[in-house]
Design a protein around this motif. Structure first.
Motif, PDB file in Angstrom:
ATOM      1  N   ILE A  75       0.839  -1.197   0.000  1.00 20.62           N
ATOM      2  CA  ILE A  75       0.000   0.000   0.000  1.00 20.62           C
ATOM      3  C   ILE A  75       0.877   1.251   0.000  1.00 20.62           C
ATOM      4  CG2 ILE A  75      -1.626   1.348   1.374  1.00 20.62           C
ATOM      5  CD1 ILE A  75      -2.964  -0.931  -0.045  1.00 20.62           C
ATOM      6  N   PHE A  76       1.957   1.228   0.787  1.00 20.10           N
ATOM      7  CA  PHE A  76       2.900   2.349   0.787  1.00 20.10           C
ATOM      8  C   PHE A  76       3.470   2.553  -0.611  1.00 20.10           C
ATOM      9  CE2 PHE A  76       7.308   3.746   0.839  1.00 20.10           C
ATOM     10  CZ  PHE A  76       7.206   4.968   1.488  1.00 20.10           C
ATOM     11  N   ALA A  77       3.864   1.464  -1.266  1.00 18.14           N
ATOM     12  CA  ALA A  77       4.453   1.551  -2.604  1.00 18.14           C
ATOM     13  C   ALA A  77       3.451   2.097  -3.614  1.00 18.14           C
ATOM     14  CB  ALA A  77       4.947   0.171  -3.044  1.00 18.14           C
ATOM     15  N   ILE A  78       2.188   1.660  -3.507  1.00 17.34           N
ATOM     16  CA  ILE A  78       1.145   2.152  -4.418  1.00 17.34           C
ATOM     17  C   ILE A  78       0.933   3.646  -4.210  1.00 17.34           C
ATOM     18  CG2 ILE A  78      -1.334   2.025  -4.912  1.00 17.34           C
ATOM     19  CD1 ILE A  78      -1.104  -1.001  -4.230  1.00 17.34           C
ATOM     20  N   TRP A  79       0.906   4.064  -2.947  1.00 19.31           N
ATOM     21  CA  TRP A  79       0.714   5.487  -2.648  1.00 19.31           C
ATOM     22  C   TRP A  79       1.853   6.331  -3.232  1.00 19.31           C
ATOM     23  CZ3 TRP A  79      -2.161   9.342  -1.990  1.00 19.31           C
ATOM     24  CH2 TRP A  79      -1.749  10.503  -1.326  1.00 19.31           C
ATOM     25  N   GLN A  80       3.082   5.874  -3.089  1.00 15.64           N
ATOM     26  CA  GLN A  80       4.212   6.615  -3.643  1.00 15.64           C
ATOM     27  C   GLN A  80       4.146   6.650  -5.170  1.00 15.64           C
ATOM     28  OE1 GLN A  80       6.349   8.377  -1.766  1.00 15.64           O
ATOM     29  NE2 GLN A  80       5.103   7.666  -0.040  1.00 15.64           N
ATOM     30  N   THR A  81       3.704   5.566  -5.772  1.00 17.12           N
ATOM     31  CA  THR A  81       3.578   5.510  -7.232  1.00 17.12           C
ATOM     32  C   THR A  81       2.540   6.509  -7.720  1.00 17.12           C
ATOM     33  OG1 THR A  81       4.216   3.174  -7.257  1.00 17.12           O
ATOM     34  CG2 THR A  81       3.054   4.019  -9.203  1.00 17.12           C
ATOM     35  N   LEU A  82       1.397   6.575  -7.037  1.00 13.15           N
ATOM     36  CA  LEU A  82       0.346   7.517  -7.429  1.00 13.15           C
ATOM     37  C   LEU A  82       0.796   8.963  -7.252  1.00 13.15           C
ATOM     38  CD1 LEU A  82      -2.891   5.810  -6.036  1.00 13.15           C
ATOM     39  CD2 LEU A  82      -2.038   5.858  -8.389  1.00 13.15           C
ATOM     40  N   LYS A  83       1.709   9.197  -6.323  1.00 13.04           N
ATOM     41  CA  LYS A  83       2.240  10.545  -6.128  1.00 13.04           C
ATOM     42  C   LYS A  83       3.325  10.881  -7.150  1.00 13.04           C
ATOM     43  CE  LYS A  83       3.496  10.772  -1.804  1.00 13.04           C
ATOM     44  NZ  LYS A  83       3.967  11.486  -0.588  1.00 13.04           N
ATOM     45  N   GLY A  84       3.707   9.894  -7.957  1.00  9.54           N
ATOM     46  CA  GLY A  84       4.732  10.122  -8.972  1.00  9.54           C
ATOM     47  C   GLY A  84       6.148   9.941  -8.481  1.00  9.54           C
ATOM     48  N   ASN A  85       6.308   9.286  -7.331  1.00  8.55           N
ATOM     49  CA  ASN A  85       7.637   9.068  -6.767  1.00  8.55           C
ATOM     50  C   ASN A  85       8.188   7.715  -7.201  1.00  8.55           C
ATOM     51  OD1 ASN A  85       7.493  11.519  -5.372  1.00  8.55           O
ATOM     52  ND2 ASN A  85       6.543  10.560  -3.584  1.00  8.55           N
ATOM     53  N   GLU A  86       9.467   7.686  -7.502  1.00  9.95           N
ATOM     54  CA  GLU A  86      10.120   6.437  -7.891  1.00  9.95           C
ATOM     55  C   GLU A  86      10.393   5.599  -6.646  1.00  9.95           C
ATOM     56  OE1 GLU A  86      14.127   4.904 -10.283  1.00  9.95           O
ATOM     57  OE2 GLU A  86      13.568   7.033 -10.264  1.00  9.95           O
ATOM     58  N   LEU A  87      10.109   4.309  -6.726  1.00 16.42           N
ATOM     59  CA  LEU A  87      10.298   3.420  -5.587  1.00 16.42           C
ATOM     60  C   LEU A  87      11.764   3.024  -5.432  1.00 16.42           C
ATOM     61  CD1 LEU A  87       7.248   1.019  -6.029  1.00 16.42           C
ATOM     62  CD2 LEU A  87       7.484   2.881  -4.374  1.00 16.42           C
ATOM     63  N   PRO A  88      12.193   2.732  -4.212  1.00 13.64           N
ATOM     64  CA  PRO A  88      13.568   2.264  -4.015  1.00 13.64           C
ATOM     65  C   PRO A  88      13.738   0.851  -4.567  1.00 13.64           C
ATOM     66  CG  PRO A  88      12.340   2.128  -1.959  1.00 13.64           C
ATOM     67  CD  PRO A  88      11.446   2.837  -2.930  1.00 13.64           C
ATOM     68  N   ALA A  89      14.958   0.502  -4.865  1.00 16.04           N
ATOM     69  CA  ALA A  89      15.246  -0.820  -5.454  1.00 16.04           C
ATOM     70  C   ALA A  89      15.357  -1.859  -4.351  1.00 16.04           C
ATOM     71  CB  ALA A  89      16.531  -0.749  -6.268  1.00 16.04           C
ATOM     72  N   TRP A  90      14.242  -2.059  -3.642  1.00 16.34           N
ATOM     73  CA  TRP A  90      14.190  -3.067  -2.584  1.00 16.34           C
ATOM     74  C   TRP A  90      13.467  -4.304  -3.124  1.00 16.34           C
ATOM     75  CZ3 TRP A  90      11.955   0.541   1.825  1.00 16.34           C
ATOM     76  CH2 TRP A  90      12.909   1.527   2.136  1.00 16.34           C
ATOM     77  N   THR A  91      13.886  -5.460  -2.692  1.00 16.28           N
ATOM     78  CA  THR A  91      13.313  -6.703  -3.221  1.00 16.28           C
ATOM     79  C   THR A  91      11.810  -6.802  -2.944  1.00 16.28           C
ATOM     80  OG1 THR A  91      13.958  -7.852  -1.174  1.00 16.28           O
ATOM     81  CG2 THR A  91      15.480  -7.992  -3.052  1.00 16.28           C
ATOM     82  N   GLU A  92      11.344  -6.243  -1.819  1.00 16.22           N
ATOM     83  CA  GLU A  92       9.921  -6.348  -1.500  1.00 16.22           C
ATOM     84  C   GLU A  92       9.045  -5.528  -2.445  1.00 16.22           C
ATOM     85  OE1 GLU A  92      11.528  -3.888   2.082  1.00 16.22           O
ATOM     86  OE2 GLU A  92      12.361  -5.203   0.535  1.00 16.22           O
ATOM     87  N   PHE A  93       9.683  -4.669  -3.252  1.00 14.48           N
ATOM     88  CA  PHE A  93       8.926  -3.867  -4.214  1.00 14.48           C
ATOM     89  C   PHE A  93       9.097  -4.359  -5.652  1.00 14.48           C
ATOM     90  CE2 PHE A  93       9.376  -0.013  -1.170  1.00 14.48           C
ATOM     91  CZ  PHE A  93       8.291  -0.465  -0.426  1.00 14.48           C
ATOM     92  N   ASP A  94       9.783  -5.489  -5.830  1.00 13.65           N
ATOM     93  CA  ASP A  94      10.049  -5.983  -7.194  1.00 13.65           C
ATOM     94  C   ASP A  94       8.767  -6.289  -7.948  1.00 13.65           C
ATOM     95  OD1 ASP A  94      12.747  -5.755  -6.856  1.00 13.65           O
ATOM     96  OD2 ASP A  94      13.115  -7.900  -6.463  1.00 13.65           O
ATOM     97  N   HIS A  95       7.725  -6.709  -7.241  1.00 11.57           N
ATOM     98  CA  HIS A  95       6.483  -7.115  -7.912  1.00 11.57           C
ATOM     99  C   HIS A  95       5.550  -5.939  -8.218  1.00 11.57           C
ATOM    100  CE1 HIS A  95       5.403  -6.765  -3.707  1.00 11.57           C
ATOM    101  NE2 HIS A  95       4.127  -6.742  -4.043  1.00 11.57           N
ATOM    102  N   ILE A  96       5.878  -4.758  -7.751  1.00 12.33           N
ATOM    103  CA  ILE A  96       5.043  -3.588  -7.966  1.00 12.33           C
ATOM    104  C   ILE A  96       5.143  -3.141  -9.423  1.00 12.33           C
ATOM    105  CG2 ILE A  96       4.635  -1.171  -7.334  1.00 12.33           C
ATOM    106  CD1 ILE A  96       3.891  -3.131  -5.132  1.00 12.33           C
ATOM    107  N   GLN A  97       3.994  -2.985 -10.072  1.00 15.20           N
ATOM    108  CA  GLN A  97       3.954  -2.611 -11.494  1.00 15.20           C
ATOM    109  C   GLN A  97       3.286  -1.232 -11.641  1.00 15.20           C
ATOM    110  OE1 GLN A  97       2.246  -5.801 -13.923  1.00 15.20           O
ATOM    111  NE2 GLN A  97       2.792  -7.278 -12.319  1.00 15.20           N
ATOM    112  N   PRO A  98       4.078  -0.184 -11.770  1.00 12.30           N
ATOM    113  CA  PRO A  98       3.537   1.183 -11.836  1.00 12.30           C
ATOM    114  C   PRO A  98       2.496   1.382 -12.935  1.00 12.30           C
ATOM    115  CG  PRO A  98       5.889   1.252 -11.465  1.00 12.30           C
ATOM    116  CD  PRO A  98       5.544  -0.183 -11.733  1.00 12.30           C
ATOM    117  N   GLN A  99       2.690   0.774 -14.088  1.00 14.35           N
ATOM    118  CA  GLN A  99       1.734   0.960 -15.175  1.00 14.35           C
ATOM    119  C   GLN A  99       0.371   0.366 -14.815  1.00 14.35           C
ATOM    120  OE1 GLN A  99       3.006  -0.505 -19.002  1.00 14.35           O
ATOM    121  NE2 GLN A  99       1.126   0.155 -20.033  1.00 14.35           N
TER     122      GLN A  99
END
Length: 397
Positions: A75-99
């Motif tokens: 949910i944190f990653a989705i919120w940052q994506t919607l704000k237009g922020n690039e996610l850190p290169a952490w393994t727990e975010f590898d599955h997050i698909q911004p598009q």
């Protein structure tokens, strides 16, 4: 944007406390921020802002996640994506698909209750009671609330306080419609200033600052704040009374009155007497007050900007119960007003069923005993204030 893992973990922990344990968001964030004294202002702001905003947009973020029980880190990653922020290169975010997230967000925008992140039942109630106004009010209630100060005129004036705060790097703008209000131009921790410690101001939304003047108090009067809580409006009344007369602050919870007494000392208020409401309290005070303020318990839907977690906690049955409580208080506590005196009934709700409708019912059932003098409502959409309602009722001699 550079992310620090410990800060993200603090946000994830906070979300778990709020949504799994049902704790109040402000209390959780206060506890988390106290847990690490080494965090600076920017770190603290990052934790508080992101936690509050994720809570505010919870339903929207769940919809966009397209999962039934997503991890709080997702949910944190989705919120940052919607704000237009690039996610850190952490393994727990590898599955997050911004598009995919952005595509789901476009779908969410087509559904009001999802777009504005509100429970189904609450969206239905708002639409039923407010009609076409509901869209604008709901949208406004999802904006971040400004920080507004009320100058304590027992100790200083607006110009002097504005200058003092500016010397501390805190810029403010006066609100023309309210003689004691200053709005911060950007969020700052005002509670560490000498001005606050010396009781020169209280943090109080502009909408809330409208209520006490409606009571039309004068120095030397006997005034009762019958649902005083921690005393924000009590302190405002004391300032308007110039510390003269007798101001009785009442509540059903003693810990709130303890907080009120502490704040009164800081504010230099000396005309306040606190009373715990007990079985015979109202009867003993029958027809003794020149003015009575009833800032009754309510749904709090007018202050969702400040308490976004409350929309996930209140239920339809609570709304029905609180309406009955409100009317009981109005019917019984109004007996404390003496002939020729004045009563103000107030709520921090945008719903007429908690506000205008209660007053109309009271007037209908009380016959010729009361007259409606004024009726005022602040609108988040129209005024930019929190949503408050207040009615001034006069008891004929």
């Amino acid at each position: 944007m550079r992310y620090h893992r410990v800060l993200v973990e603090a946000i994830v922990f906070s979300l778990g406390e709020i949504f799994e344990k049902g704790r109040q968001a402000d209390k959780v964030i206060e506890q988390v921020l106290k847990s690490n004294r080494k965090w600076g202002a920017r770190d603290r702001g990052f934790i508080a802002e992101n936690t509050y905003e994720i809570v505010r947009w919870w339903r929207l973020l769940l919809f966009v996640s397209q999962e039934e029980r997503p991890a709080y880190s997702d949910i944190f990653a989705i919120w940052q994506t919607l704000k237009g922020n690039e996610l850190p290169a952490w393994t727990e975010f590898d599955h997050i698909q911004p598009q995919r997230i952005r595509q789901a967000y476009e779908e969410a925008k087509k559904i009001r209750k999802v777009r504005e992140s509100i429970p189904d039942w609450l969206d239905e109630v708002g639409a039923l009671e407010l009609g076409e106004k509901w869209d604008d009010e709901l949208h406004a209630l999802n904006q971040t609330a400004p920080v507004v100060l009320r100058v304590n005129t027992l100790k200083t004036n607006r110009e002097a306080l504005q200058k003092q705060l500016a010397e501390d790097g805190i810029q403010t703008n006066p609100l023309p419609s309210l003689p004691s209000a200053l709005a911060l131009t950007e969020k700052k921790n005002v509670f560490q200033t000498e001005a606050f410690k010396n009781g020169f101001f209280e943090v109080q939304d502009a909408g809330s600052q409208v209520i006490a003047p409606t009571l039309d108090v004068q120095p030397g009067m006997r005034v009762i704040d019958a649902c005083a809580g921690a005393g924000g409006k009590t302190l405002h009344l004391a300032a308007l009374m110039q510390n003269q007369g007798r101001l009785i602050a009442m509540d059903v919870e003693n810990w709130k009155l303890d907080e009120l007494r502490r704040r009164a000392r800081r504010n230099g208020v000396s005309n306040v007497e606190t009373r715990l409401i007990e079985a015979k309290t109202i009867k003993r005070l029958r027809e003794t007050a020149d003015r009575v303020l009833l800032d009754v318990p309510c749904s709090g839907l007018g202050v969702l900007r400040r308490n976004p977690d409350s929309k996930w906690k209140i239920m339809p049955e609570f709304l029905a119960q609180i309406r009955q409580t409100q009317y009981d208080i109005l019917s019984h506590y109004s007996q404390m007003v003496k002939p020729g005196g004045k009563l103000v009934y107030a709520t921090c709700s945008i719903l007429p069923s908690e506000s205008e409708n209660q007053v109309q019912r009271f007037l209908k059932e009380q016959g010729q005993q009361w007259t409606l003098e004024t009726e005022t409502r602040t609108s988040p959409a129209r005024d930019g204030f929190d949503g408050f309602y207040m009615a001034s009722l006069v008891k004929p001699c």
